[in-house]
Motif scaffolding. Sequence first.
Motif: not given
Length: 323
Positions: A178-180, A230-233, A264-268
């Motif tokens: 995922v990414a934010v 704040v606006p976030t995808l 920010q990204t994560s695979g956890d």
Amino acid sequence: MVVTPRSTSEVSEIMKICSSRQIPVTSYSGGTSFSGALTATRQGICIDFKHMDKIIAVHEEDLDVVVQPAVGWQDLNTQLEPRGLFFPPDPGPGAKIGGMIAMSCSGTNAYRYGTMKDWVTSMTAVLADGTIVKTRQRPRKSSAGYDLSSLLVGSEGTLALVTEAVLKITASPQNQHVAVAAFPTTRAAVSTAISLIASGSPIDALELLDSHSLGAINHSGLSSRRWEEVPTLFLRFSGSAQIVDEQIRMAQAAAVSNGCGTFQTSGDKEEIGVIWGNDKDVQKYTSQPFEFLAPGTRPMSPFLRVATPRKYYYGKHDSWQKQ
């Protein structure tokens, strides 16, 4: 009066009695709909499908399942997970298959997998006069007869009551990440989403939460993480390591070109659950009765149980026009 049938034949008998006596009927399974379909505007009886909650069959080779209307989509996916399969539509927590068909629901997976109408092969349903109909057989490719399945999906219980359904399933996504991406304005976030969609990148899911939605999540305390308001995808990816890396690279490039503040990204797996639970947290926040509402607000009605704490938000955030 609430009646709780256990089979299609019992539903048929109930409907025959109600039809002959002109008694209005309201059906109920998960009770998560926000549209008002559960409101008994003409009183009458309620048919609660809580006893019709069986997964009748799983056909792994054919990639379909046969279920009753009170099976929850989360429970179904729990049963399918050990087989490496899943059912993509993911509406609000607690939603049941019968209601999902009636409302033609959708969720965060709609970006890649489509909505409920794309995953229903056939169904057994009971008409208002008690007649039992089966819309079609299990084979997916068929051009014979009327497309009754598509007619009933999204009919909100006005045409028939679904008592059994054949649903398509597919292979579970692998190597999920995922990414934010946080943006200074809603326009910048939307421009990034448009750019990614136009690029044809096979992203699993793409969701936008504005500052008000993230403020609601923070205020409710439903998320274990405190979010910048704040606006976030929120983006989700899956596939081989090489494919996922390329998808993340493209997404980050598009976000940066539109003034992204943080990416920010994560695979956890645990972190993915926290991040991707935000959309569901917003639904929980807006559907709970009193404990998550700001001081001085009240639900609009006993049925909706939704309020907008304007004083809390608009005193804290810029107006929509500034975004």
